[in-house]
Enzyme design. Sequence first.
Site, mmCIF file in Angstrom:
data_model
loop_
_atom_site.group_PDB
_atom_site.id
_atom_site.type_symbol
_atom_site.label_atom_id
_atom_site.label_comp_id
_atom_site.label_asym_id
_atom_site.label_seq_id
_atom_site.Cartn_x
_atom_site.Cartn_y
_atom_site.Cartn_z
ATOM 1 N N CYS A 1 -0.046 -12.057 -9.506
ATOM 2 C CA CYS A 1 0.239 -11.637 -10.440
ATOM 3 C C CYS A 1 0.462 -12.629 -11.542
ATOM 4 O O CYS A 1 -0.387 -12.525 -12.793
ATOM 5 C CB CYS A 1 1.838 -11.062 -10.271
ATOM 6 S SG CYS A 1 1.551 -9.772 -9.204
HETATM 7 N N1 NAD Z 1 1.316 -8.396 -4.300
HETATM 8 C C1 NAD Z 1 2.234 -8.250 -5.178
HETATM 9 O O1 NAD Z 1 3.279 -8.815 -5.018
HETATM 10 C C2 NAD Z 1 1.826 -7.149 -6.262
HETATM 11 C C3 NAD Z 1 2.980 -6.856 -7.071
HETATM 12 C C4 NAD Z 1 3.025 -5.921 -7.847
HETATM 13 C C5 NAD Z 1 1.548 -5.418 -8.497
HETATM 14 N N2 NAD Z 1 0.453 -5.597 -7.599
HETATM 15 C C6 NAD Z 1 -0.663 -5.281 -7.886
HETATM 16 O O2 NAD Z 1 -1.185 -4.400 -7.065
HETATM 17 C C7 NAD Z 1 -2.717 -4.474 -6.733
HETATM 18 C C8 NAD Z 1 -2.992 -4.646 -5.099
HETATM 19 O O3 NAD Z 1 -2.532 -6.107 -4.924
HETATM 20 P P1 NAD Z 1 -2.069 -6.416 -3.373
HETATM 21 O O4 NAD Z 1 -1.267 -7.582 -3.601
HETATM 22 O O5 NAD Z 1 -1.651 -5.385 -2.668
HETATM 23 O O6 NAD Z 1 -3.678 -7.020 -3.089
HETATM 24 P P2 NAD Z 1 -4.121 -7.142 -1.638
HETATM 25 O O7 NAD Z 1 -5.060 -8.127 -1.704
HETATM 26 O O8 NAD Z 1 -2.928 -7.635 -0.722
HETATM 27 O O9 NAD Z 1 -4.499 -5.784 -0.724
HETATM 28 C C9 NAD Z 1 -5.702 -4.959 -1.100
HETATM 29 C C10 NAD Z 1 -6.259 -4.497 -0.048
HETATM 30 O O10 NAD Z 1 -7.333 -3.616 -0.717
HETATM 31 C C11 NAD Z 1 -8.334 -3.686 0.029
HETATM 32 N N3 NAD Z 1 -9.620 -3.241 -0.825
HETATM 33 C C12 NAD Z 1 -10.421 -3.803 -1.760
HETATM 34 N N4 NAD Z 1 -11.116 -3.196 -2.317
HETATM 35 C C13 NAD Z 1 -10.878 -2.040 -1.661
HETATM 36 C C14 NAD Z 1 -11.678 -0.537 -2.086
HETATM 37 N N5 NAD Z 1 -12.522 -0.537 -2.867
HETATM 38 N N6 NAD Z 1 -11.273 0.203 -1.063
HETATM 39 C C15 NAD Z 1 -10.406 0.182 -0.339
HETATM 40 N N7 NAD Z 1 -9.673 -0.929 -0.106
HETATM 41 C C16 NAD Z 1 -10.040 -2.028 -0.606
HETATM 42 C C17 NAD Z 1 -8.383 -4.985 0.443
HETATM 43 O O11 NAD Z 1 -9.277 -5.235 1.635
HETATM 44 C C18 NAD Z 1 -6.992 -5.318 0.766
HETATM 45 O O12 NAD Z 1 -6.627 -5.082 2.337
HETATM 46 C C19 NAD Z 1 -2.994 -5.410 -7.834
HETATM 47 O O13 NAD Z 1 -3.508 -5.126 -8.889
HETATM 48 C C20 NAD Z 1 -1.899 -6.315 -8.062
HETATM 49 O O14 NAD Z 1 -1.858 -7.060 -9.153
HETATM 50 C C21 NAD Z 1 0.614 -6.735 -6.515
#
Ligand code: NAD
Length: 401
Positions: free
Chosen positions: A257
């Site tokens: 983030c």
């Molecule tokens: N991790 C955090 O603390 C956090 C907090 C707030 C917001 N976010 C936001 O949330 C979103 C997701 O982040 P995250 O941390 O969960 O990511 P992550 O990398 O932990 O998980 C993403 C998942 O999506 C899967 N993926 C990728 N492309 C895909 C597709 N086309 N179809 C299906 N699955 C797919 C990946 O295999 C992975 O398992 C991002 O925009 C991030 O900025 C994250």
Amino acid sequence: MKLAIIGQGYVGLTISAFAGEFFDVVGFDNNIDVVNRLNSGISHIEGVQDSILQGWIEEGRYKATADGNEISEADIVIIAVPTPLTEERNPDLHYIDSACKTIGQNLRKSALIINESTSFPGTIRNYIKPAIEKYSKRKLEHLYAISPERVDPGREDYNQKNTPRLYAGLTPEATAKTRDFYSTFCDNLVEVSSPEIAEAAKLFENTFRQVNIALVNELAQISHALGIDVRETLDAAGTKPYGFMKFAPSAGVGGHCIPVDPSYLADVAEKAGVEATFIKRANEVNLDMPKYIARRIEIDNGGSVKGKKVLVVGVAYKPNVADTRETPAELLIDVLQDSGAVVSWNDPVVGTWHGTESTPLSGADIAVVVTKHDVVAPEDILKSAPYVFDTTGKVKGAVQL
Ligand SMILES: NC(=O)c1ccc[n+]([C@@H]2O[C@H](COP(=O)([O-])OP(=O)(O)OC[C@H]3O[C@@H](n4cnc5c(N)ncnc54)[C@H](O)[C@@H]3O)[C@@H](O)[C@H]2O)c1
């Protein structure tokens, strides 16, 4: 009600775990290893217990899948896929595009589609809705909304239930249905007047942190040059009961983030003709911290680290999690290696990283602490090398940032 969540990472799996109590959840992820592990009841995310996952699976309330067909009957679809930066540090929406493709090609009935991935204002209206319509062969009238995720992995006091959740739909009906959905498992919902406000608020929250971290990192450099203890200065400033918020100096910013989201705001600002000067400068200061730290270490060690065994302690981007995304440890290792040091790393929480294993906490010429996990004792760090540089403020007796 059937809920499909696209992306089963930190955000998507965490929501699956909370929503499993109220909905039949299909967790779609295009990583088949993740899908197989989840279906055998093994969580890969801190904060999501295997037992919760196993409970939902046994009751038939949760299933992970890599087959788009399985989301076809969903009433609600949540997008929770990565939104990283390109090599040039611009927004990279290709995961969002691919999620839109899965949704567009597979949904067979009208659904409420909510984006939780972090992105710039206008993403749900001008990017996600048109993309889903482009990929869909059927003429379906979906409802679209945004509710940016605020989860902080590893945190115990705030979770999906008690963290206030922003939301807004593209239409009043979408807004109302989004409120109904989240009110099943969130205590505190905050409706805003448009999706763009929710999208902008999420970016600004993380930009606020990024800029303040850069500011305190600059103060650390100023303090060292002046011979003043930066942490004592911050403690002193922190006694003011109003108008001050304390941030801590560090080796830089990490995670999905803080190093990433501000660049989404900068990009959209520049497209609108406004130069995002603070955001850019904060990026530079934070990305420069590993170089500054390496310089300090060199000066303290006779002007060079060439041939020295340097142990980087803690490669996760923050304490007590195994997440190494965007970790400043990576930049620091590069800088130290470029200076001729023989670098290894220790992190019992991370274990394996870039195909290498955590090395023992001993036998180094120099140790530099990037992240201090609770399970690692400061005394053990101090024993690992004759010279220890601490960027965390948690290893008393070490040279401090
Ligand atoms: N991790 C955090 O603390 C956090 C907090 C707030 C917001 N976010 C936001 O949330 C979103 C997701 O982040 P995250 O941390 O969960 O990511 P992550 O990398 O932990 O998980 C993403 C998942 O999506 C899967 N993926 C990728 N492309 C895909 C597709 N086309 N179809 C299906 N699955 C797919 C990946 O295999 C992975 O398992 C991002 O925009 C991030 O900025 C994250």
